[in-house]
Scaffold this motif. Structure first.
Motif, PDB file in Angstrom:
ATOM      1  N   ILE A 236       0.813  -1.223   0.000  1.00 12.44           N
ATOM      2  CA  ILE A 236       0.000   0.000   0.000  1.00 12.44           C
ATOM      3  C   ILE A 236       0.844   1.270   0.000  1.00 12.44           C
ATOM      4  CG2 ILE A 236      -1.969  -1.128   1.093  1.00 12.44           C
ATOM      5  CD1 ILE A 236       0.073   1.223   3.181  1.00 12.44           C
ATOM      6  N   GLU A 237       2.135   1.143  -0.273  1.00  8.27           N
ATOM      7  CA  GLU A 237       2.999   2.316  -0.203  1.00  8.27           C
ATOM      8  C   GLU A 237       2.640   3.365  -1.245  1.00  8.27           C
ATOM      9  OE1 GLU A 237       7.164   1.591   0.054  1.00  8.27           O
ATOM     10  OE2 GLU A 237       6.994   0.274   1.784  1.00  8.27           O
ATOM     11  N   ASP A 238       1.998   2.967  -2.361  1.00  9.13           N
ATOM     12  CA  ASP A 238       1.577   3.961  -3.345  1.00  9.13           C
ATOM     13  C   ASP A 238       0.067   4.200  -3.299  1.00  9.13           C
ATOM     14  OD1 ASP A 238       0.949   1.471  -4.294  1.00  9.13           O
ATOM     15  OD2 ASP A 238       1.615   1.840  -6.350  1.00  9.13           O
ATOM     16  N   GLY A 239      -0.573   3.782  -2.202  1.00 11.60           N
ATOM     17  CA  GLY A 239      -1.989   4.065  -2.037  1.00 11.60           C
ATOM     18  C   GLY A 239      -2.843   2.814  -2.004  1.00 11.60           C
ATOM     19  N   ILE A 240      -4.016   2.934  -1.411  1.00 16.04           N
ATOM     20  CA  ILE A 240      -4.895   1.782  -1.264  1.00 16.04           C
ATOM     21  C   ILE A 240      -5.541   1.389  -2.588  1.00 16.04           C
ATOM     22  CG2 ILE A 240      -6.858   3.219  -0.588  1.00 16.04           C
ATOM     23  CD1 ILE A 240      -6.043  -0.336   0.679  1.00 16.04           C
ATOM     24  N   GLU A 241      -5.898   2.372  -3.419  1.00 16.21           N
ATOM     25  CA  GLU A 241      -6.575   2.018  -4.679  1.00 16.21           C
ATOM     26  C   GLU A 241      -5.671   1.241  -5.622  1.00 16.21           C
ATOM     27  OE1 GLU A 241      -8.078   2.120  -8.675  1.00 16.21           O
ATOM     28  OE2 GLU A 241      -6.271   3.172  -7.964  1.00 16.21           O
ATOM     29  N   PRO A 242      -4.407   1.646  -5.842  1.00 20.14           N
ATOM     30  CA  PRO A 242      -3.517   0.826  -6.672  1.00 20.14           C
ATOM     31  C   PRO A 242      -3.284  -0.556  -6.086  1.00 20.14           C
ATOM     32  CG  PRO A 242      -2.626   3.044  -6.428  1.00 20.14           C
ATOM     33  CD  PRO A 242      -3.765   2.935  -5.471  1.00 20.14           C
ATOM     34  N   ALA A 243      -3.208  -0.655  -4.744  1.00 18.89           N
ATOM     35  CA  ALA A 243      -3.000  -1.962  -4.110  1.00 18.89           C
ATOM     36  C   ALA A 243      -4.189  -2.875  -4.370  1.00 18.89           C
ATOM     37  CB  ALA A 243      -2.787  -1.793  -2.606  1.00 18.89           C
ATOM     38  N   LEU A 244      -5.393  -2.342  -4.255  1.00 13.32           N
ATOM     39  CA  LEU A 244      -6.593  -3.140  -4.534  1.00 13.32           C
ATOM     40  C   LEU A 244      -6.643  -3.557  -5.993  1.00 13.32           C
ATOM     41  CD1 LEU A 244      -9.230  -1.144  -2.464  1.00 13.32           C
ATOM     42  CD2 LEU A 244      -8.338  -3.420  -1.941  1.00 13.32           C
ATOM     43  N   ARG A 245      -6.292  -2.637  -6.878  1.00  9.87           N
ATOM     44  CA  ARG A 245      -6.323  -2.964  -8.307  1.00  9.87           C
ATOM     45  C   ARG A 245      -5.371  -4.110  -8.628  1.00  9.87           C
ATOM     46  NH1 ARG A 245      -5.162   1.614 -10.035  1.00  9.87           N
ATOM     47  NH2 ARG A 245      -2.941   1.303 -10.444  1.00  9.87           N
ATOM     48  N   ARG A 246      -4.148  -4.034  -8.098  1.00  9.69           N
ATOM     49  CA  ARG A 246      -3.191  -5.114  -8.345  1.00  9.69           C
ATOM     50  C   ARG A 246      -3.689  -6.432  -7.763  1.00  9.69           C
ATOM     51  NH1 ARG A 246       0.517  -0.848  -7.151  1.00  9.69           N
ATOM     52  NH2 ARG A 246       0.534  -1.487  -4.954  1.00  9.69           N
TER      53      ARG A 246
END
Length: 565
Positions: A236-246
């Motif tokens: 989640i170091e670059d944000g929660i939305e990118p983490a969820l997308r990945r």
């Protein structure tokens, strides 16, 4: 002209057996749903099994991932796999199969619940045993939580080395709430309180990961409850939305990203974030967590897991909970999960209770799990801790505890792999933290020309070596759960790292002193490893990360208050 699918099927027949490939697929996050659709590899004719596999890879569009997996299994044929993968990527001579009939979309929460159970519900493959536990729930035992400093002031971590004696602790519940050892309240119950900011501290191997995963699964049981989301801090170091997308792209469910993100922003989620102590850049991770806490608002619950040593409070809003060491009842319950023989369990626990050092071992869920695996492999729990680590590593890397026929692909040269890992661990011992940035690990493997030459003869290059160690042993854990794109790696437990480093130091110094070889130079400064004479050396600075699975989800893997989850 044969289709690409036919070429792939023919290639599979030539290079791999169905059982070996089936085991490898089941360790890959991208292949989990695919593997569930395959017929049993042991009881299906190879031509039928490979045909079904290529049909499924076509439907899911994962031929490239399959060929990259084959490259790790058969590195000598890498060029052939890469060439075919390039043709798939280019879309040349793709065959045309009729599209599958559209499937009605299930409720998003139902779909998410299925994916979450797939991600966090199973034990790492390395811990799978014939007739033994297979899931987090099957090894979970109630672990006591405390808001008081006494839980970790009893030298639980000091058992892993003098370097941690006197380390400052940051444990205390400023709100006056008490979840003491006399109150074995599960984490999922604690999370139903109005407070929404928590830090879960636990010593190496104390069960942080398993407790988080167990809580996620329990929260799922309430169909109207908040949505549990399990991620690592590194993700989640670059944000929660990118983490969820990945996360969802990995499961072929990218359409769930917007829905899950909305649940987070509207306060209907519980974020369970594992491994603050395992990130490569702690300052960046702390900044990302504070930003996340602000952006998601007060109604979304955050739980962040970390070791206590070196932990500094994120903010005054975060209330700290500590995982207590296993008591006598919990020790027996956990060991019985792995060894269903009450007499052997009683004898093993009696042996472990004879000295303070061995008692500390029994209080640690991961180390007690290793003792259980040694017992399952037909050996007795040794009297000295160093012997336990040595036996446990031997069991794990050779999979002596695995079911017959399900051993799967092993390290191609286990002895050499352990030597190389030991030398890398020794060189990296002085750096802060227990997470090795990819570049630092590669640099350690390349630093000594003699060792690099041995590595290249067996694996061609350090990248291939790391890939094989990750996929076949679980002794290195990528920070994102996958080798591809991983920025850093850690050992599943500091015990493994310190034992391998001490062994490398003994081997190197012994050869140099005997005039059998040149001393590796420069040797790193090693402060926390010592040997005892005249006995065989026993590393006593045993520090750790804590999963296991893996050998794992392997990710991760602070193995648990309950075992290696």
């Amino acid at each position: 002209m044969p289709t690409l699918r036919a070429e792939l099927e023919s290639l599979l027949h030539r290079v791999v057996e169905p059982v070996e490939l089936d085991m490898a697929l089941r360790r890959e996050p991208w292949a989990e749903s695919l593997a569930r659709s395959l017929p049993p590899a042991k009881h299906t004719p190879p031509e039928e099994w490979f045909s079904k596999l290529t049909q499924l890879t076509d439907q899911h569009g994962v031929e490239g991932e399959l060929l990259r997996l084959l490259e790790t299994l058969r590195p000598a044929r890498a060029a052939e796999f890469q060439a075919l993968a390039a043709r798939f990527a280019a879309g040349t001579i793709r065959h045309n199969l009729p599209d599958d009939p559209p499937t009605p979309l299930a409720d998003p929460r139902d779909r998410y619940a299925f994916l979450l159970r797939e991600r966090v519900g199973a034990l790492p493959d390395v811990f799978q045993v014939a007739g033994g536990p297979a899931t987090v729930e099957s090894v979970y035992v109630a672990v006591r939580l405390s808001g008081e400093s006494s839980a970790l002031d009893c030298e639980a971590e000091a058992a892993f080395g003098g370097a941690h004696l006197g380390a400052q602790r940051h444990i205390g519940d400023r709100t006056g709430r008490r979840v003491g050892p006399e109150q074995p309240e599960p984490l999922e119950t604690v999370l139903r309180r109005p407070h929404t900011r928590w830090v879960l501290l636990g010593d190496p191997g104390s069960g942080k990961t398993t407790v988080l995963r167990h809580a996620a699964l329990k929260l799922l049981d309430d169909p109207d409850g908040r949505l549990p989301i399990y991620l690592t801090v590194a993700e989640i170091e670059d944000g929660i939305e990118p983490a969820l997308r990945r996360l969802f792209e990995r499961f072929g469910a990218a359409d769930l990203t917007r829905w899950a993100h909305k649940e987070v922003l509207e306060g209907r989620a519980v974020l369970l974030l594992d491994g603050l102590d395992e990130v490569a850049d702690l300052a960046a991770a702390r900044a990302a967590l504070l930003k996340l806490a602000v952006n998601v608002g007060k109604t979304t619950t955050l739980v962040i897991a970390s070791r206590p040593t070196g932990y500094k409070p994120l903010s005054i809003d975060f209330v700290t909970l500590a995982l207590c060491p296993l008591g006598d009842v919990e020790q027996r319950e956990l060991l019985t999960r792995w060894v269903p023989d009450d007499a052997r369990v009683t004898a093993a626990l009696a042996r472990l209770s004879r000295t303070p050092r061995l008692r500390r071992l029994a209080e640690n869920p991961l180390l007690l799990t290793l003792a259980g695996l040694v017992l399952r492999a037909g050996k007795d729990v040794p009297q000295r801790r160093a012997e336990l680590y040595e036996q446990a590593l031997d069991v794990l890397i050779h999979r002596r505890h695995a079911p017959d026929g399900l051993v799967g692909p092993q390290l191609s040269a286990p002895g050499l792999a352990m030597e190389l890992l030991g030398w890398a661990a020794l060189r990296l011992h002085g750096q802060e933290g227990d997470v090795y940035p990819r570049g630092a690990l590669l640099g350690a493997l390349e630093a000594d020309p003699r060792n690099l030459e041995r590595l290249q003869r067996q694996w061609q290059d350090p990248e291939r070596f790391i890939t094989e160690v990750v996929t076949r042993s679980g002794l290195l854990i990528p920070d994102t759960g996958r080798v591809e794109g991983a920025r850093a790696f850690s050992f599943p437990h500091r015990t493994f790292r310190e034992f391998l480093a001490a062994t490398a130091l003994e081997r190197d110094m012994g050869a140099w002193a005997a005039g059998l070889g040149e001393r590796q130079a420069p040797l790193p400064r090693v402060e926390a490893v010592r040997v005892e004479a005249p006995k065989a050396p026993e590393p006593t600075a045993l520090v750790n990360r804590g999963a296991c699975a893996p050998v794992g989800e392997v990710g991760g893997v602070d193995s648990g208050a309950v075992g290696p989850g």
